[in-house]
Motif scaffolding. Structure first.
Motif, PDB file in Angstrom:
ATOM      1  N   ILE A 182      -8.203   1.225   7.121  1.00  0.00           N
ATOM      2  CA  ILE A 182      -9.554   1.714   6.860  1.00  0.00           C
ATOM      3  C   ILE A 182     -10.619   0.821   7.512  1.00  0.00           C
ATOM      4  N   LYS A 199      -4.207   5.626   4.627  1.00  0.00           N
ATOM      5  CA  LYS A 199      -5.647   5.482   4.872  1.00  0.00           C
ATOM      6  C   LYS A 199      -6.147   4.090   4.491  1.00  0.00           C
ATOM      7  N   ASP A 200      -5.548   3.508   3.429  1.00  0.00           N
ATOM      8  CA  ASP A 200      -5.982   2.180   2.993  1.00  0.00           C
ATOM      9  C   ASP A 200      -5.597   1.098   3.991  1.00  0.00           C
ATOM     10  N   ARG A 201      -4.531   1.341   4.737  1.00  0.00           N
ATOM     11  CA  ARG A 201      -4.016   0.288   5.603  1.00  0.00           C
ATOM     12  C   ARG A 201      -4.958  -0.027   6.760  1.00  0.00           C
ATOM     13  N   ASP A 248      -0.930   4.543   0.467  1.00  0.00           N
ATOM     14  CA  ASP A 248      -1.685   5.519   1.255  1.00  0.00           C
ATOM     15  C   ASP A 248      -2.021   4.911   2.626  1.00  0.00           C
ATOM     16  N   LEU A 289       0.835  -1.201   0.000  1.00  0.00           N
ATOM     17  CA  LEU A 289       0.000   0.000   0.000  1.00  0.00           C
ATOM     18  C   LEU A 289       0.870   1.251   0.000  1.00  0.00           C
TER      19      LEU A 289
END
Lengths: 341, 341, 341, 341
Positions: free
Chosen positions: D276, D272-274, D270, D268
C-alpha cells in the motif's frame, strides 16, 4: 573407575536423577537408595532395574562402605542434616536446592566443610550448566558487550499451583540469584522489591508479578520480573547491557513456522523441558570432577549466599525498602573454584 | 551389559568416536582398534587411555572374540570390504559414509545382509539425529504445515580445500539425499542439476554453486542450493512448504547481540560444530539399540538409495538433463525400520 | 482549502518541517517565516524556493492576516511566549517540545487555552505517530496481551555531545513520558531513579545510564533504561507485559543479512532516521485536522503533564527517593481528545 | 505547479489512485475522469468530492486541454489504445499493468514512443517503490553480499478466486519478472517451469504451486515458488545469494508477541496491505518527475520485456522445456533511465 552413588529421597527429582545416571550418563551407578517411604524406594529400584540396595534411612546410605558419593534429593528441610552427615563421612555430596532451610543452616554447612578441610558439597543450581547461559557468559567474559552495567531479566511461568507467600522469591528467583552472580563474577549489596498491579489470573491472595532490583558490589543494576502466572509459557529472559552492546540469553531451539497468518516459533510451557539438558550436564560434570577428586560447581558458599540474598529480598518485599545485603567475606577456602569456566 | 567395540580406522573421525564412546556415552567401550598406520592406532590407545588391543588389520578386529560390534571409520574405499566381513561374522557394524564406493558395492552389502537374515548395518548419516531436523520432522509429521509439496534447501560452507569434480554432490549433497527422504517418508524419481554463475572465490576450475532439483514419488519438488565457498559460514537451511504453511529447520542456538549497529546472532563456521551433538546421539542410540539386538538408524538399503541417487545427480550435472532415478523395490526385509520415529 | 502556515524559527527542525510541508505533505503551504537570525530565514526561503514573506519577529508572523496557523520551532525558552500569542490571536499552533521551560509555563498555556475556549495547541511529541508505536497500541488496545501490568523500555543512543545534568530525563526520557501514558491511557503517580554503574565511555561527569521507574494510577509499573552513550546504535525498545502475554515495539524494517559469520539486521545509528516518517505523519495529521477545525494530537495538557512528570523524575534522581507525582485533575476541556485513536 | 490529471477507468484501482492523489499526495489534482460505466464515474467524482469533469470516453480525457497527464486504470485489453493515444497527444501517461494484452502490443507502444521522441509512458510495477525492495537493492548494489549468483523467491497468497489457466504467471509472477531484473540490473535468457504436487486446497483444475526458474544474461539463476493458495498469508520472499553472503527482503514491520506458547509476528493476509505504501511512493515520484519533464519508473520497454518473459514462462509451463527468451537489443532511447536509483 565407576562412581558408586547413594540416593537419599526417591521422589520425582530423585527418580529423574537415578534414570539419567543409569541410562544417559557415564561413569557412575546407583548402588544405594532410601526414602521416607520405603515402599516407594523399593519400587523405584525395581522399575528402573538398578542394582541398588534399599536402606532404612539417609545415614545408612551415607555410611554404606560401597557408597562413594551422595545425592540428596529428599524433602527440603532434611537437606542440612544429610549434607552435614556426608561431610562428617568425608563423602562428596550433591544436594538439590535449597542447601538448608535457613541461611544459618547453610552457614553451618560452610563451617563444617571448612573444618573438614576439603570441598565436598555441590548445590543443584542447574542453570550454570545450561548451554544458553554458558554461551551468554562466554560472550560477556570475552568482552563482546564491554563491561556489564545492567542486567534485565524475566522469569515467567504459565501458572503455579500451591504457590504461596514468598515462594516467587524463595522458589523461583533463587535461580536468578545464583546464576547472575556467576554470570557477572560479582556479589550483591542491596535489594528492593516492587509490586506491580496484580494479575487477576493468579490464585486469590497471591501477589504476582514482582520486580526485584539488585545492586552488585561493582554497581551493576539488575531488574528481574518474576511472573509465575503469565499464562503464555515458561520463559526465562536475560539481557546483559554492557558499555558497548547488549547480549541476550538465546531462545530455546525451535522450528520457525509460517502458518495461520503468523510467523512463529514455539515457547515452552513446561519448565522441565527448559533445563532438561542442563541437569544431564550438571550431573555428568559433577561425576567427572568427583572422580578426579575435584569440585567445580555451585559450592556450599554459593548456597549460603543465595540464602542470605533471598532473605534480603523477602524483607525488601515486606518493607518496601531498599535492604542492604551483608555477609562475611568469602573464605579463602572457596576462592579456587569460585568461577566455573 | 557393556557393548565391546572394535574400531577400524583411527583417523580424525575414528578418534572422535573413540573419545565420545569413552568419555561421554554410556553402555559401550572400545576393546579393539586397528589402522593402516599401526603406530597411529597405538598412539590413540595411549593418548585416550583406553584399554584396547591394537590389531594388525580390520579382519582381525572383526573376528576378535571379545568384540561385539564394529565401527568402520577407515578410508572410504575400504568400507565395503569391512562391512561385508562384519556381516559374515554376524556382528553389528556402524559404517561411516559412504557405505561403499559405488551403488553396486552398496547393493552387494544389501544382498549379503538379506542373505544373512538379520539387519546388522547402520550407515553414519548423522543428520537424522540432529535436534533441529527431528523437531522439523515432528512438526511435519504432525501435520502442522499440511501435506508437503515442496522443500527448499541450502547447504553452504565457507570454503573447501581439495574439493574437485563432483564432490559437491558425492560429499556434501549426500546428506540432503538421506535426510530429506527420511523427513518426507518418500523416495526420489528424477534429478536435474542447474549450474549458476560461478563464484570467483572458489578454487580454479571448480563449479560452485550448484542447484539440485529432485522430484519424489509423491510429486514433492526439492530444490537445494549447494554452495561450498559461500565465505560467510557453515549454514544448513531446510524449509518444508506444505498445503497450509511452511516450517524451517531451526537456526542453531546463539546469543542475540546488539553491537556495532547490528542486531545479530552468530553463524557457525566449522561444520564440526553444527552436528557435534548429532554424532553423540547417533552413536548412543546405536549402542542402545544394538544392545537390545535391534537396528533403527540409516540402513544398508538407505546407503544404497543414496548412492543410486547421487549417481543420477552426477549424471544430471554432466548432461544438463532431467535424469530418472530408478531402483529396485525396497525389499520387505527393510520395511520394519524404514522410518525412524 | 490550503492551510497557510507561518514558521517561527528556521533552524534545523524548522527547515525540516518547511521542506516536508512543501515537498511531501499536502494541504498546507508556508507563507511566513521568521528567525532571530534574519539572514538565515531569508536564506531558507531562497533555498527552499518557497513563496514566503520574511517577518521581523514571531509576533508579526502570528498576526499576519494571511497566516492560518503557526509552527513554533524556535529556541526552547521562547516557546511559551509564541504559543500564548498564538492563542491570543486565536490561531492553531504546533509547538515543538518543550511546550514551555517549566511546568508553570505549561500551566499558563493550559489556562490561556481554556480561557480562550477552543483547543488550539499541539505539542510535537512525534512518537504517537510512529507506525511501530501505533501497531503496539493497537495490539494492546485489542487485548492481545490482556490487561497491562508492566512495561519494560530502553532508550539508547550511540553517544551524545553537549549533554549535561539532567538532560537524559528532560531531553530524552520526556518522549517515553508522553508516549507511555498515551499507550496505556493512564497517568503517573510516582517516580524513582536508579543510577547504575557509570559507563566509562560518556563525557566526564555525566551520569549514564539511568533507570527510571514509574508507577501509574492503575498500578502498572514501568522501568526504562536511558543509556545515551551505548555506542552500538539508536535503539528504542518497549515491551508491554499483560496478563496473558507480552508485546514488543517492532524493530525498524531492515534487510536480513548472512555475512561474515553473522545473521544480522541493521540497527539505526542516527535518531533522525528512526522517527523520520513519524514527523511526516504528525504534521500531515495536524494539517488535516486543523483544516477541519479539530485538534487530535498531544495537547497543551499533555505538555503540562510531561513537564510535571519530568520534574518529579529529576527530583527522584537527586534525592534517590520515590517521589510522588501530583497534579490537578485533567480539565473536562481536554477530555474529548485525550486518547488519540 | 500542480499537475492536472485525467483518469481513464474508475474501478477499484482507479478510485484508490484518485483518493491518494487527492488526500495524501502533493503536486497533482484530478481534473478529468471517465469510465465505461459513466454513472460510476460520476459517483466517484461526487463521493470523493473532487472538482473533475466526467468525460464520454478515454480519448476525450486525453485530449482535454486542461489535462496534463493521464492515468490508465481501465480494463486491461483497453490499455494499449489509451497509451498510444496519450503518446499521440504528447502527454505523460501512467498505465497500470499490463501495458498491453500482448508482447506485440507492448512493442507497438515502444515503437510509438521512440517515434514520438520523448519518454512518456510509465507502467505500474509498484514493487520497485517498496521500502523493502529498495533496501534490498541498496544492500546488493553496495556489494554487501558480493556479486549475485542466485535468487530464491516465493510469491504466496492465501487463496485466489477466479484464477485460471496461466494467471499464476501472467497475473502474479509478472511482478517478480519486473522487480528482479531491476534488482539485478540484468535481463533474462531462459525460463523453465516445474509443477510440484498440487495442493488439494486450490480450485479444481488449477495447478498450484508452480516453480519458475529463470536464467539471466550474467548467469544468475532465479527460482521462484508461486503458491497462490498457501492458506497462511500473503507472503513475498526474496533472497539474493552473492559471492560473500545473502540478503533477504525485510519482513513487514510487526509487533512481536509472546502469547499462547508462541513467539510470533503477524503475516499479512490481504495483498493490498503489503504494497500500500509503494503505490503512494510510486505515484508521488511519478508526479514529481513528470512535473520536471522526466520519467524514471518502469518504462514501456520494461513493460515489453515483462510481456516477452511471461510468454516464455507460459510456453515453458506447457512444454516442460527450457525455453529461450529472445528479444531485440534495448533501444538506446531507453538507456538513460534504465536503472531507477
Amino acid at each position: 573407575m565407576t562412581l558408586r552413588l547413594g540416593v537419599i529421597g526417591t521422589g520425582a527429582i530423585g527418580q529423574d536423577h537415578i534414570r539419567r545416571i543409569t541410562d544417559s550418563l557415564t561413569g557412575a551407578e546407583i548402588v544405594a537408595v532410601t526414602d521416607i517411604n520405603a515402599a516407594q524406594a523399593r519400587a523405584v529400584v525395581e522399575n528402573e532395574k538398578i542394582n541398588a540396595k534399599v536402606y532404612e534411612n539417609g545415614h545408612d546410605v551415607i555410611n554404606a562402605t560401597d557408597v562413594d558419593g551422595i545425592l540428596v534429593t529428599s524433602w527440603g528441610p532434611s537437606h542440612e542434616e544429610f549434607v552435614l552427615a556426608s561431610i562428617t563421612a568425608g563423602k562428596p555430596v550433591f544436594c538439590e536446592k535449597p542447601l538448608a532451610r535457613t541461611a544459618e543452616g547453610c552457614k553451618r554447612i560452610v563451617d563444617a566443610e571448612i573444618a573438614h578441610g576439603k570441598q565436598l558439597v555441590q548445590v543443584g543450581f542447574m542453570r550454570r550448566y545450561d548451554k544458553g547461559y554458558r554461551a551468554l557468559k562466554n560472550v560477556v567474559d570475552n568482552g563482546k558487550v564491554g563491561a556489564p552495567l545492567m542486567v534485565h531479566c524475566a522469569h515467567r511461568a504459565p501458572s503455579v499451583s500451591n504457590f504461596s507467600g514468598d515462594m516467587a522469591i524463595t522458589d523461583a528467583f533463587v535461580h536468578e540469584i545464583d546464576v547472575l552472580r556467576w554470570l557477572l563474577n560479582d556479589d550483591y549489596v542491596s535489594a528492593q522489591v516492587i509490586l506491580p498491579k496484580n494479575t487477576t489470573l493468579a490464585d486469590k491472595g497471591l501477589q504476582d508479578p514482582h520486580i526485584v532490583l539488585l545492586e552488585t558490589k561493582q554497581g551493576i543494576r539488575i531488574d528481574t520480573e518474576i511472573f509465575v502466572n503469565c499464562q503464555y509459557g515458561y520463559d526465562i529472559q536475560c539481557q546483559v547491557v554492557g558499555e558497548t552492546g547488549t547480549a541476550n540469553l538465546p531462545e530455546p531451539l525451535s522450528v520457525l513456522l509460517r502458518s495461520e497468518a503468523k510467523l512463529s516459533t514455539e515457547i515452552l510451557v513446561d519448565w522441565k523441558d527448559r533445563f532438561i539438558d542442563s541437569y544431564d550436564t550438571e550431573l555428568q560434570e559433577w561425576i567427572n570432577s568427583t572422580v578426579k577428586g575435584e569440585m567445580h560447581g555451585p559450592s556450599a558458599w554459593d548456597g549460603f549466599v543465595v540464602a542470605v540474598t533471598a532473605d534480603a529480598c523477602v524483607k525488601a518485599k515486606h518493607t518496601g525498602e531498599i535492604v542492604p545485603i551483608t555477609m562475611p567475606e568469602r573464605p579463602v577456602f572457596y576462592d579456587k573454584f569460585f568461577v566455573l569456566q
